[in-house]
Design a protein around this motif. Structure first.
Motif, PDB file in Angstrom:
ATOM      1  N   VAL A 243      18.855 -81.298 -57.512  1.00  0.00           N
ATOM      2  CA  VAL A 243      18.945 -79.730 -57.035  1.00  0.00           C
ATOM      3  C   VAL A 243      20.469 -79.785 -56.066  1.00  0.00           C
ATOM      4  N   LEU A 244      20.472 -80.736 -55.211  1.00  0.00           N
ATOM      5  CA  LEU A 244      21.311 -80.942 -54.515  1.00  0.00           C
ATOM      6  C   LEU A 244      22.974 -80.806 -55.116  1.00  0.00           C
ATOM      7  N   LYS A 245      22.918 -81.756 -56.072  1.00  0.00           N
ATOM      8  CA  LYS A 245      24.090 -81.828 -56.753  1.00  0.00           C
ATOM      9  C   LYS A 245      24.556 -80.446 -57.387  1.00  0.00           C
ATOM     10  N   GLN A 246      23.529 -79.582 -57.892  1.00  0.00           N
ATOM     11  CA  GLN A 246      23.795 -78.235 -58.488  1.00  0.00           C
ATOM     12  C   GLN A 246      24.418 -77.271 -57.388  1.00  0.00           C
ATOM     13  N   VAL A 247      23.771 -77.521 -56.265  1.00  0.00           N
ATOM     14  CA  VAL A 247      24.066 -76.563 -55.230  1.00  0.00           C
ATOM     15  C   VAL A 247      25.541 -76.886 -54.813  1.00  0.00           C
ATOM     16  N   ALA A 248      25.820 -78.226 -54.892  1.00  0.00           N
ATOM     17  CA  ALA A 248      27.276 -78.669 -54.282  1.00  0.00           C
ATOM     18  C   ALA A 248      28.469 -78.138 -54.920  1.00  0.00           C
ATOM     19  N   ALA A 249      28.186 -77.803 -56.176  1.00  0.00           N
ATOM     20  CA  ALA A 249      29.417 -77.124 -56.931  1.00  0.00           C
ATOM     21  C   ALA A 249      29.762 -75.840 -56.418  1.00  0.00           C
ATOM     22  N   ASP A 250      29.000 -74.982 -55.569  1.00  0.00           N
ATOM     23  CA  ASP A 250      29.312 -73.887 -54.981  1.00  0.00           C
ATOM     24  C   ASP A 250      29.436 -74.041 -53.429  1.00  0.00           C
ATOM     25  N   SER A 251      29.155 -75.146 -52.748  1.00  0.00           N
ATOM     26  CA  SER A 251      28.984 -75.094 -51.432  1.00  0.00           C
ATOM     27  C   SER A 251      29.618 -76.438 -50.724  1.00  0.00           C
ATOM     28  N   THR A 252      30.708 -76.253 -49.957  1.00  0.00           N
ATOM     29  CA  THR A 252      31.169 -77.332 -49.340  1.00  0.00           C
ATOM     30  C   THR A 252      30.494 -78.016 -48.494  1.00  0.00           C
ATOM     31  N   PHE A 253      29.373 -77.418 -47.749  1.00  0.00           N
ATOM     32  CA  PHE A 253      28.420 -78.151 -46.712  1.00  0.00           C
ATOM     33  C   PHE A 253      27.466 -79.030 -47.774  1.00  0.00           C
ATOM     34  N   ALA A 254      26.996 -78.611 -49.046  1.00  0.00           N
ATOM     35  CA  ALA A 254      26.291 -79.242 -49.761  1.00  0.00           C
ATOM     36  C   ALA A 254      27.137 -80.419 -50.372  1.00  0.00           C
ATOM     37  N   GLN A 255      28.303 -80.271 -50.661  1.00  0.00           N
ATOM     38  CA  GLN A 255      29.140 -81.307 -51.172  1.00  0.00           C
ATOM     39  C   GLN A 255      29.324 -82.595 -50.036  1.00  0.00           C
ATOM     40  N   ASN A 256      29.496 -82.134 -48.750  1.00  0.00           N
ATOM     41  CA  ASN A 256      29.417 -83.100 -47.771  1.00  0.00           C
ATOM     42  C   ASN A 256      27.944 -83.914 -47.743  1.00  0.00           C
ATOM     43  N   MET A 257      26.923 -83.103 -47.791  1.00  0.00           N
ATOM     44  CA  MET A 257      25.808 -83.645 -47.770  1.00  0.00           C
ATOM     45  C   MET A 257      25.499 -84.731 -48.692  1.00  0.00           C
ATOM     46  N   VAL A 258      25.942 -84.443 -49.985  1.00  0.00           N
ATOM     47  CA  VAL A 258      25.927 -85.330 -51.151  1.00  0.00           C
ATOM     48  C   VAL A 258      26.356 -86.736 -50.760  1.00  0.00           C
ATOM     49  N   LYS A 259      27.864 -86.381 -50.257  1.00  0.00           N
ATOM     50  CA  LYS A 259      28.459 -87.594 -49.771  1.00  0.00           C
ATOM     51  C   LYS A 259      27.770 -88.449 -48.811  1.00  0.00           C
ATOM     52  N   ALA A 260      27.348 -87.829 -47.829  1.00  0.00           N
ATOM     53  CA  ALA A 260      26.429 -88.326 -46.866  1.00  0.00           C
ATOM     54  C   ALA A 260      25.518 -88.962 -47.161  1.00  0.00           C
ATOM     55  N   PHE A 261      24.554 -88.537 -48.169  1.00  0.00           N
ATOM     56  CA  PHE A 261      23.377 -89.251 -48.520  1.00  0.00           C
ATOM     57  C   PHE A 261      23.804 -90.502 -49.581  1.00  0.00           C
ATOM     58  N   LYS A 262      25.126 -90.370 -50.122  1.00  0.00           N
ATOM     59  CA  LYS A 262      25.368 -91.701 -50.685  1.00  0.00           C
ATOM     60  C   LYS A 262      26.369 -92.640 -49.867  1.00  0.00           C
ATOM     61  N   SER A 263      26.551 -92.253 -48.544  1.00  0.00           N
ATOM     62  CA  SER A 263      27.354 -93.169 -47.823  1.00  0.00           C
ATOM     63  C   SER A 263      26.337 -94.457 -47.426  1.00  0.00           C
ATOM     64  N   ASP A 264      27.071 -95.471 -47.007  1.00  0.00           N
ATOM     65  CA  ASP A 264      26.383 -96.985 -46.595  1.00  0.00           C
ATOM     66  C   ASP A 264      25.673 -96.653 -45.371  1.00  0.00           C
ATOM     67  N   TRP A 265      26.260 -95.908 -44.416  1.00  0.00           N
ATOM     68  CA  TRP A 265      25.677 -95.886 -43.255  1.00  0.00           C
ATOM     69  C   TRP A 265      24.163 -94.795 -43.337  1.00  0.00           C
ATOM     70  N   VAL A 266      24.227 -93.918 -43.982  1.00  0.00           N
ATOM     71  CA  VAL A 266      22.721 -93.127 -44.330  1.00  0.00           C
ATOM     72  C   VAL A 266      21.969 -94.380 -44.993  1.00  0.00           C
ATOM     73  N   ARG A 267      22.562 -94.922 -45.841  1.00  0.00           N
ATOM     74  CA  ARG A 267      21.758 -95.900 -46.605  1.00  0.00           C
ATOM     75  C   ARG A 267      21.110 -97.093 -45.772  1.00  0.00           C
ATOM     76  N   ARG A 552      28.753 -75.023 -39.181  1.00  0.00           N
ATOM     77  CA  ARG A 552      29.685 -73.564 -39.487  1.00  0.00           C
ATOM     78  C   ARG A 552      31.040 -73.743 -39.776  1.00  0.00           C
ATOM     79  N   THR A 553      31.675 -74.542 -38.846  1.00  0.00           N
ATOM     80  CA  THR A 553      33.299 -74.589 -38.997  1.00  0.00           C
ATOM     81  C   THR A 553      33.566 -74.965 -40.193  1.00  0.00           C
ATOM     82  N   VAL A 554      33.000 -76.224 -40.451  1.00  0.00           N
ATOM     83  CA  VAL A 554      33.210 -77.140 -41.601  1.00  0.00           C
ATOM     84  C   VAL A 554      33.023 -76.328 -42.993  1.00  0.00           C
ATOM     85  N   GLU A 555      31.962 -75.380 -43.085  1.00  0.00           N
ATOM     86  CA  GLU A 555      31.669 -74.668 -44.033  1.00  0.00           C
ATOM     87  C   GLU A 555      32.582 -73.508 -44.332  1.00  0.00           C
ATOM     88  N   GLU A 556      33.137 -72.775 -43.194  1.00  0.00           N
ATOM     89  CA  GLU A 556      33.931 -71.709 -43.188  1.00  0.00           C
ATOM     90  C   GLU A 556      35.558 -71.915 -43.397  1.00  0.00           C
TER      91      GLU A 556
END
Length: 686
Positions: A243-267, A552-556
């Motif tokens: 679902v997050l990947k689907q939302v990421a197509a329309d949201s910059t914030f969700a795209q950053n969240m997908v990247k964050a979840f896949k980052s080695d730091w979060v893992r 909010r600044t990142v999103e806008e």
């Protein structure tokens, strides 16, 4: 999860909750309502929840918990005001306190291992002290533990009231998120990130709150850690990666969240948190698969269930060398914070004793100089400086200008020292910022860093700007301002509210610690704890506001902030120049390519840091510490540590924990140099 009033990203089945790839027929299980062990209760849940929408579910849950909080509040009010517990009812009076002490006599009989304690002679205002300072310290600690017991007995109904009240607020907030559309998912994720930062900030503050009250710091740490765990589980069940990947197509914030979840730091954070639970989960999954095959519930081959096999296939593709190395780094940071806080407060305690015979004017000058110098050290927080100023000046002012005038002047002194230190730290950052490598390290060409820069460049005292300057760690925040070459007067202006949020309450706390020896010790102790809690909440709250503003600044302004800038051209050139080296690192540190020796080295280093971290963190959750003696700024090295600084380490666990931590740091250094040498050799051979 799905809003049952509509479809779930194209799925028309409005009676199910889509969670982690499973269709559950009882609504969303984030509150645990779908997992009753009793089959009748589960059947009742199915009947009741299968047609209830997510907002309706949380609305009902919120109203029920609010009603429970109201009932508890009324019951506690009746108990405290109208009970016949004493002639004063159960309101907090000296008579009620005496009755509570009398009713917990068994606690005083057993809380001290050597002998039974008597409140009047061992713990009360007129207690008889012994000549053995070490024994007296142990008796005082036992008395504090006993007092905690009967105070919690009196206070626990109010605590239950607060718990239900905050749970009702949480459910009320959840009714706003309709996860059937992308905006609801994004808002939920934004709330998750903000609350996560708030809790992490609370854990950071708790480390330094131990300089005032070790028990309060332990409560902060345990509460924040437990809440983070529950929050992770909650979001894990509410939002699946697909679902997050689907939302990421329309949201910059969700795209950053997908990247964050896949980052080695979060893992690395996930691996460090789960640690031994990972092999435990795999063992249970194997047992589950074997049971299914024996009972003919599945005909699929393999040692793991489908879910377990999917999990293994996913993690096998991870860069385990990078993840384990980051686990080690996180352990090193945690160890530095713990050890830094301990020795900072020991140093301030020693300095407090040395300044006892100085004139008040000389004390002001020396406290200012020491405060400015301590601010220049990255591991020293501002709270330690403010507490120190409050203790030293508050104590000496009682015999001259008066206690409250001393608190006011100490607070103003702390503000001036903070502003002067900000300029000094800015200068450090300005010099470091001339290095292109430093600019690249903090990501001056990345959207998050540019979002912070955008907020800090705003003129005046905008809430987001103030929150970053007040809520951020002292040294890193001001140094970053210097690297980004921000306007100094505007930085100072945005920092001024720190006086109300942090300096004044923490200076007051330090000063109040010097009054706990008078006849109103219980009152001053309660006020001290309250002020410490207020300062901690203000600090963590500022981090929450700062995070919301940055998100909010990142999103806008993501598109605007991602554009290339001429002043960052050299950073881009350095990034391009290091591309081959990064590729070489990625090639040699790939887990299948690593030799058994290198795999064993990084695994051993991560295991050592995790073990050391658990031992060091145990002091925040155990009643009796196992690594460090309890020591606050107002304590004495001669009394609490028997005149020896190294006595702060408890033998053998404390010494072993620090030794393990140091060994882990050494292994990390060796392994990093080894991998670096291997990568450069690979690059030369290409």
């Amino acid at each position: 999860s799905a809003d049952h009033g509509g479809s779930h990203f194209g799925r028309p089945d409005a009676r199910h909750c889509h969670t982690k790839g499973r269709l559950l027929p009882m609504g969303c299980p984030s509150d645990g309502s779908s997992f009753h062990p009793n089959s009748a209760a589960a059947a009742a849940d199915y009947r009741f929840y299968r047609s209830v929408s997510r907002p309706q579910f949380y609305h009902v849950a919120g109203m029920s918990t609010l009603a429970t909080a109201s009932i508890l509040g009324c019951a506690w009010l009746l108990y405290t005001c109208f009970t016949n517990y004493t002639d004063d009812g159960a309101l907090w009076t000296p008579l009620v306190k005496s009755k509570l002490i009398l009713d917990t006599k068994d606690v005083y009989d057993n809380v001290y291992s050597t002998r039974a304690l008597d409140y009047d002679t061992d713990c009360g205002a007129g207690k008889t002290t012994t000549t053995d300072e070490s024994e007296q310290n142990r008796v005082d600690q036992a008395c504090a533990m006993a007092e905690t017991v009967w105070f919690v007995v009196w206070m626990v109904p109010f605590g239950a009231l607060l718990f239900n009240f905050f749970l009702a607020i949480f459910c009320g907030l959840e009714t706003r998120f309709k996860l059937a559309d992308g905006r609801g998912v994004v808002r939920l994720l934004q709330q998750f990130v903000c609350v996560l930062v708030f809790l992490i900030a609370g854990m950071y503050v708790s480390i330094y709150a131990s300089g005032v009250s070790v028990y309060l710091a332990s409560a902060f740490m345990a509460l924040a850690a437990a809440t983070i765990l529950m929050l992770m589980v909650y979001v894990n069940y509410e939002v699946e990666p697909a679902v997050l990947k689907q939302v990421a197509a329309d949201s910059t914030f969700a795209q950053n969240m997908v990247k964050a979840f896949k980052s080695d730091w979060v893992r690395a954070v996930g691996v460090g948190s789960a640690n031994v639970l990972i092999p435990f989960f795999l063992a249970l999954d194997m047992l589950r698969q074997k049971t299914r095959r024996l009972t003919k519930r599945t005909d699929k081959e393999g040692r793991f269930t489908e879910f377990g096999r999917t999990f293994l296939d996913n993690v096998e593709s991870w860069n385990w060398n990078s993840i384990l190395t980051k686990v080690i780094i996180l352990g090193e940071i945690f160890g530095v914070l713990i050890l830094g806080s301990k020795f900072t407060y020991i140093f301030f305690s020693w300095l407090n004793d040395q300044l006892a015979d100085f004139a008040l004017g000389a004390v002001f000058v020396l406290v200012f100089i020491v405060g400015c110098l301590m601010f220049m050290l990255p591991m020293v927080p501002g709270s330690a400086v403010y507490l120190f100023a409050g203790i030293v000046i508050g104590k000496q002012s009682q015999a001259s200008i008066g206690f409250w005038w001393g608190v006011i002047l100490a607070s103003l002194l702390g503000l001036v020292a903070k502003l002067v230190a900000c300029c000094g730290q800015y200068g450090i950052g300005f010099v470091l910022g001339k290095s292109v490598k430093v600019q690249k390290m903090i990501g001056v060409d990345t959207v998050p860093t540019r979002a912070i820069e955008y907020v800090l460049n705003q003129r005046g005292m905008q809430p987001g700007k103030v929150a970053i300057l007040v809520g951020g760690p002292d040294w890193p925040t001001s140094v970053t301002c210097g690297i980004l070459k921000l306007n100094i007067p505007q930085m100072i202006l945005g920092t001024l509210p720190v006086f109300i949020a942090s300096i004044a309450p923490q200076t007051l706390v330090g000063a109040l610690l010097t009054k706990e020896s008078d006849g109103n010790a219980t009152l001053w102790s309660a006020v001290t704890t309250a002020c410490t809690g207020v300062a901690a909440v203000c600090q963590a709250g500022a981090c929450l506001v700062a995070t919301r503003t940055i998100l909010r600044t990142v999103e806008e302004r993501s598109e605007e902030l991602s554009q290339p800038r001429p002043e960052h051209a050299k950073v881009a050139e350095l990034t391009a120049a290091e591309a081959d080296l990064r590729a070489a690192f990625a090639q040699v540190e790939a887990w299948p390519a690593l030799s058994s020796r290198r795999k064993a080295t990084v695994l051993f280093g991560a295991a050592l840091q995790l073990l050391a971290g658990f031992l060091l963190a145990a002091d925040f959750v155990l009643v009796d510490p196992i690594c460090f003696r309890k020591f606050a700024v107002s304590d004495s090295i001669d009394i609490q540590l028997d005149g020896k600084v190294m006595n702060v380490f408890l033998v053998p666990v404390g010494v072993a924990a620090v030794s393990i931590w140091v060994l882990g740091c050494c292994i990390h250094t060796f392994h990093s140099k080894d991998i670096g040498k291997l990568a450069r050799a690979s690059l030369q051979n290409q």
